[in-house]
Design a protein around this motif. Structure first.
Motif, short mmCIF file in Angstrom:
data_model
loop_
_atom_site.label_atom_id
_atom_site.label_comp_id
_atom_site.label_asym_id
_atom_site.label_seq_id
_atom_site.Cartn_x
_atom_site.Cartn_y
_atom_site.Cartn_z
N TYR A 164 -9.76 -13.43 14.20
CA TYR A 164 -8.81 -14.51 14.80
C TYR A 164 -7.59 -14.06 15.42
CZ TYR A 164 -5.96 -13.68 10.28
OH TYR A 164 -5.46 -13.29 9.42
N ILE A 165 -6.80 -14.68 16.08
CA ILE A 165 -5.67 -14.59 16.56
C ILE A 165 -4.52 -15.05 15.77
CG2 ILE A 165 -4.22 -14.49 18.71
CD1 ILE A 165 -6.71 -14.71 20.21
N ASN A 166 -3.55 -14.12 15.12
CA ASN A 166 -2.69 -14.72 14.61
C ASN A 166 -1.21 -15.20 14.79
OD1 ASN A 166 -0.71 -12.57 15.05
ND2 ASN A 166 -1.25 -11.39 13.32
N LYS A 167 -0.19 -15.74 13.98
CA LYS A 167 0.85 -16.29 14.70
C LYS A 167 1.61 -15.34 15.83
CE LYS A 167 1.21 -19.79 11.09
NZ LYS A 167 1.98 -20.16 9.89
N ASP A 168 1.56 -14.17 15.52
CA ASP A 168 2.29 -13.37 16.20
C ASP A 168 1.49 -12.87 17.68
OD1 ASP A 168 4.49 -13.43 14.45
OD2 ASP A 168 3.15 -12.00 13.31
N GLY A 169 0.53 -13.43 17.99
CA GLY A 169 -0.30 -13.17 19.04
C GLY A 169 -1.11 -11.72 18.96
N LYS A 170 -1.66 -11.46 17.44
CA LYS A 170 -2.26 -10.24 17.35
C LYS A 170 -3.69 -10.26 16.99
CE LYS A 170 1.79 -7.99 18.03
NZ LYS A 170 2.12 -7.43 19.12
N LEU A 171 -4.39 -9.54 17.38
CA LEU A 171 -5.96 -9.77 17.06
C LEU A 171 -6.32 -9.43 15.70
CD1 LEU A 171 -8.92 -10.11 17.84
CD2 LEU A 171 -9.05 -7.73 18.69
N VAL A 172 -6.93 -10.02 14.91
CA VAL A 172 -7.21 -9.65 13.47
C VAL A 172 -8.45 -9.56 13.21
CG1 VAL A 172 -6.82 -10.14 10.95
CG2 VAL A 172 -4.91 -10.80 12.63
N ILE A 173 -9.04 -8.43 12.62
CA ILE A 173 -10.44 -8.35 12.59
C ILE A 173 -10.91 -8.56 10.99
CG2 ILE A 173 -12.61 -6.84 12.43
CD1 ILE A 173 -11.61 -7.62 15.36
N ALA A 174 -11.65 -9.56 10.52
CA ALA A 174 -11.90 -9.90 9.39
C ALA A 174 -13.17 -9.80 8.81
CB ALA A 174 -11.64 -11.45 8.95
N PHE A 175 -13.24 -9.18 7.52
CA PHE A 175 -14.55 -8.91 6.89
C PHE A 175 -14.62 -9.53 5.46
CE2 PHE A 175 -13.40 -5.02 9.45
CZ PHE A 175 -14.49 -4.55 9.84
N ASN A 176 -15.93 -10.08 5.24
CA ASN A 176 -16.24 -10.67 3.91
C ASN A 176 -15.98 -9.74 2.90
OD1 ASN A 176 -16.00 -13.27 5.16
ND2 ASN A 176 -18.29 -13.32 5.76
N SER A 177 -16.34 -10.23 1.68
CA SER A 177 -16.60 -9.24 0.34
C SER A 177 -17.92 -8.48 0.63
CB SER A 177 -16.78 -10.03 -0.86
OG SER A 177 -15.82 -10.88 -1.12
N TYR A 178 -17.84 -7.24 0.51
CA TYR A 178 -18.88 -6.28 0.55
C TYR A 178 -19.24 -5.75 1.84
CZ TYR A 178 -19.68 -8.01 -4.30
OH TYR A 178 -19.64 -8.23 -5.59
N GLU A 179 -18.74 -6.16 2.74
CA GLU A 179 -18.77 -5.95 4.34
C GLU A 179 -18.44 -4.52 4.62
OE1 GLU A 179 -20.01 -9.81 6.61
OE2 GLU A 179 -18.04 -8.89 7.09
N ALA A 180 -17.15 -4.24 3.96
CA ALA A 180 -16.63 -2.89 4.55
C ALA A 180 -15.90 -2.19 3.36
CB ALA A 180 -15.46 -3.02 5.39
N ALA A 181 -16.03 -2.80 2.05
CA ALA A 181 -15.49 -2.30 0.96
C ALA A 181 -16.23 -2.69 -0.27
CB ALA A 181 -14.01 -2.45 0.70
N PRO A 182 -16.14 -2.07 -1.53
CA PRO A 182 -16.83 -2.61 -2.79
C PRO A 182 -16.11 -3.94 -3.08
CG PRO A 182 -15.78 -0.40 -3.07
CD PRO A 182 -15.44 -0.93 -1.78
N GLY A 183 -16.96 -4.68 -4.03
CA GLY A 183 -16.54 -6.26 -3.97
C GLY A 183 -15.26 -6.48 -4.62
N TYR A 184 -14.74 -5.47 -5.54
CA TYR A 184 -13.33 -5.60 -6.08
C TYR A 184 -12.43 -5.86 -5.21
CZ TYR A 184 -11.41 -1.01 -5.53
OH TYR A 184 -10.93 0.00 -5.29
N MET A 185 -12.70 -5.30 -3.93
CA MET A 185 -11.50 -5.29 -2.91
C MET A 185 -11.48 -6.87 -2.22
SD MET A 185 -10.05 -2.25 -1.99
CE MET A 185 -9.61 -2.20 -0.36
N GLY A 186 -12.51 -7.51 -2.38
CA GLY A 186 -12.59 -8.85 -1.69
C GLY A 186 -12.71 -8.74 -0.35
N ALA A 187 -12.12 -9.79 0.33
CA ALA A 187 -12.39 -10.03 1.83
C ALA A 187 -11.18 -9.14 2.32
CB ALA A 187 -12.06 -11.38 2.15
N VAL A 188 -11.32 -8.33 3.37
CA VAL A 188 -10.21 -7.59 4.01
C VAL A 188 -10.22 -7.78 5.33
CG1 VAL A 188 -10.64 -5.98 2.15
CG2 VAL A 188 -12.04 -5.78 4.30
N GLU A 189 -8.89 -7.41 5.98
CA GLU A 189 -8.44 -7.95 7.29
C GLU A 189 -7.98 -6.68 7.96
OE1 GLU A 189 -8.25 -12.66 7.04
OE2 GLU A 189 -6.19 -11.35 7.36
N PHE A 190 -7.76 -6.41 9.12
CA PHE A 190 -7.16 -5.14 9.64
C PHE A 190 -6.51 -5.96 11.17
CE2 PHE A 190 -10.27 -3.44 7.36
CZ PHE A 190 -9.84 -2.45 6.63
N THR A 191 -5.24 -5.95 11.24
CA THR A 191 -4.60 -6.27 12.33
C THR A 191 -4.59 -5.14 13.34
OG1 THR A 191 -2.98 -7.58 11.09
CG2 THR A 191 -2.45 -6.96 13.33
#
Length: 289
Positions: free
Chosen positions: A245-272
């Protein structure tokens, strides 16, 4: 929406009416008709005033024309509402499912396709919950929790970014999200590919995400990402279908669901993603800057 309309109304009321136009309207209202019935008199005055306004507007000076152009008009309002909500409690289990709907788009094909998709997702989620309840034996508790809803991540003059999320708890927990970003001006759905000139962005973004993962792990030992050389848990990178998605500051944010990029306890994670990293690959800076 009501506040916006109220603000527009207040702004309109505070806008000075050009004297030339005011005089024309007043003259029309002051003129007395001859032997007109009361109803006809009202219609006649209204029509006369309208005709005189049109005539005056054709011959008005540039200053008056400028003043008239400054009177605000109400623009279309694109917003997200809760279309339907399901609440279910049974056998120590619960489901709260809110379905969003986008309204105000002139592109009804896009509006309907998105809303149909949202409704279908909610129906499927509700069916999965009720199916799980139906398999329970008498007196058995399901201990299932499902919460689904939506968030408006960005809503400005250019784009609307909407997140639909689902949190499930059944023995373990998981969080899944989907995102839609709409160009409000052109009324089209943005894809990751559409933001870039070519597919070189995939490698550039993957490299940046891995850098961020390693930096976060170095700074916080409680964070773990799958960036080690293990074929079973190694971070494979994103593709053109990746959640974003594109955030309020006009930055691209890549989002991952649980278990896609990290163990389950990390939950969903995002990278701007820093814009400077991808600026040369972008089609333009209208959305991301």
């Amino acid at each position: 929406m009501e506040k916006k309309l109220k603000d527009l109304r207040e702004e309109y009321l505070q806008t000075p009416i050009p004297k030339e136009l005011s005089d024309v309207v007043q003259a029309a209202l002051n003129e007395k008709p001859r032997k007109k019935p009361r109803v006809a008199r009202t219609i006649w005055i209204t029509a006369a005033a309208a005709m005189l306004i049109v005539t005056a507007s054709v011959n008005m000076s540039p200053a008056v024309a400028k003043a008239m152009s400054d009177i605000p008009i109400v623009e279309k309002v694109i917003e997200v509402i809760t279309f339907v909500e399901w609440n279910e409690e049974e056998n120590n289990s619960s489901a709260v499912i809110k379905t969003p709907a986008i309204t105000g788009l002139e592109n009804k094909q896009l509006e309907n396709s998105l809303n149909d998709k949202y409704l279908a997702e909610s129906k499927q989620l509700y069916k999965e919950f009720t199916d799980s309840m139906s398999t329970l034996k008498e007196g058995e508790n399901g201990n299932i929790s499902v919460e689904s809803g939506y968030k408006i991540l960005t809503d400005n003059d250019i784009i609307l970014s909407v997140q639909r999320y689902t949190d499930k708890i059944q023995a373990s927990s998981s969080t899944e999200s989907q995102f839609d970003t709409v160009d409000k001006k052109n009324e089209v759905l943005l894809t990751l590919n559409s933001l870039f000139k070519d597919d070189r962005y995939l490698q550039v973004i993957n490299e940046n995400i891995m850098e961020q993962m390693k930096q976060q792990m170095a700074e916080d030992p409680n964070k773990i990402y799958w960036v080690e050389d293990d074929e079973f848990v190694e971070f494979k990178g994103i593709d053109a279908t990746q959640n974003f998605y594109i955030n309020k500051d006009g930055k691209l944010v890549i989002a991952f669901n649980s278990y896609e990029a990290a163990p389950g306890y990390m939950g969903a994670v995002e990278f701007t993603i820093p814009t400077k990293v991808i600026s040369d690959l972008l089609v333009g800076d209208q959305y991301i800057h």
